[in-house]
Design a protein around this motif. Structure first.
Motif, PDB file in Angstrom:
ATOM      1  N   GLU A  98       0.746  -1.261   0.042  1.00 55.40           N
ATOM      2  CA  GLU A  98       0.035   0.021   0.072  1.00 55.40           C
ATOM      3  C   GLU A  98       0.956   1.121  -0.125  1.00 55.40           C
ATOM      4  OE1 GLU A  98      -3.522   0.342  -0.182  1.00 55.40           O
ATOM      5  OE2 GLU A  98      -3.657  -1.922  -0.334  1.00 55.40           O
ATOM      6  N   THR A 100       1.340   5.742  -0.661  1.00 57.10           N
ATOM      7  CA  THR A 100       0.598   7.020  -0.595  1.00 57.10           C
ATOM      8  C   THR A 100       1.826   8.090  -0.655  1.00 57.10           C
ATOM      9  OG1 THR A 100      -0.738   8.512   0.517  1.00 57.10           O
ATOM     10  CG2 THR A 100       0.970   7.417   2.019  1.00 57.10           C
ATOM     11  N   GLU A 112      -5.216   6.682   4.993  1.00 55.01           N
ATOM     12  CA  GLU A 112      -4.821   5.514   4.890  1.00 55.01           C
ATOM     13  C   GLU A 112      -4.917   4.596   6.187  1.00 55.01           C
ATOM     14  OE1 GLU A 112      -3.706   4.343   2.132  1.00 55.01           O
ATOM     15  OE2 GLU A 112      -3.344   6.226   1.036  1.00 55.01           O
ATOM     16  N   VAL A 116      -5.391   0.775   4.880  1.00 52.61           N
ATOM     17  CA  VAL A 116      -4.190  -0.249   4.737  1.00 52.61           C
ATOM     18  C   VAL A 116      -4.535  -1.293   5.423  1.00 52.61           C
ATOM     19  CG1 VAL A 116      -1.799  -0.139   5.246  1.00 52.61           C
ATOM     20  CG2 VAL A 116      -2.744   1.665   4.249  1.00 52.61           C
ATOM     21  N   PHE A 135       3.365  -0.844   4.291  1.00 54.42           N
ATOM     22  CA  PHE A 135       3.097   0.566   3.868  1.00 54.42           C
ATOM     23  C   PHE A 135       3.938   1.448   3.588  1.00 54.42           C
ATOM     24  CE2 PHE A 135       1.747   4.566   5.691  1.00 54.42           C
ATOM     25  CZ  PHE A 135       0.911   5.091   4.721  1.00 54.42           C
TER      26      PHE A 135
END
Length: 188
Positions: A98, A100, A112, A116, A135
């Protein structure tokens, strides 16, 4: 490309040139489109992981985004469907990646913090084998990382958290075992 993208305010010079042409020809200004900014980050990581797959380090890679209109990337749908940005496999481990581009702590958490862990949990429910979340953002915040890790821990899952720069350092290593161990143990 990833570093240049993350260090830019919106888009790298290369992408801004493309967006300028689209704006002039089609009268559509995407130069401050935050979703497109996120889509480019996903796309660049997909290309990196595809190269690692070609080199025999990653076994499989799936990007749930796509290339859309005007040749621009479209981010993975995410949301309530729980679709992860990218899933890649090394040995018998499915990594849910994931990403960002959001740097600010509160904005990062609101965008998130729930999604996530949810994407990792949903993927684990719908697949066989070991699932491990990752992440990554340009800037990592301890509170956000702790919240995400706690959310999946009660389900027997883990999320490793890396700044984009540190994740790139891991992937830059050409040793498959090193990459696998670093990703699983949340370390460089």
């Amino acid at each position: 490309l990833i570093k240049s993208h993350c260090n830019s305010t919106n888009f790298s010079d290369e992408n801004l040139s493309k967006l300028k042409v689209i704006s002039e020809v089609f009268k559509i200004d995407k130069s401050s489109d935050k979703q497109l900014r996120g889509a480019y980050l996903e796309y660049y990581f997909f290309k990196l992981l595809t190269q690692l797959q070609h080199n025999g380090i990653v076994d499989d890679v799936i990007w749930n985004g796509k290339i859309g209109k005007y040749g621009l990337p479209v981010q993975a749908p995410g949301g309530v469907t729980g679709t992860p940005d990218i899933v890649f496999k090394i040995d018998n481990i499915n990594f849910v990646l994931e990403l960002t581009t959001i740097k600010a702590k509160a904005q990062q958490w609101s965008a998130e913090g729930a999604s996530v862990p949810d994407h990792v949990l949903q993927y684990a429910k719908n697949t066989t084998g070991i699932v491990h979340g990752i992440f990554s953002a340009p800037i990592m915040h301890n509170r956000n990382m702790t919240g995400m890790k706690t959310a999946v821990a009660s389900h027997g899952l883990q999320i490793s958290c890396y700044s984009v720069e540190n994740l790139l350092k891991i992937f830059k290593n050409s040793d498959r075992e090193y990459i696998l161990n670093a990703l699983l143990n949340d370390q460089l």
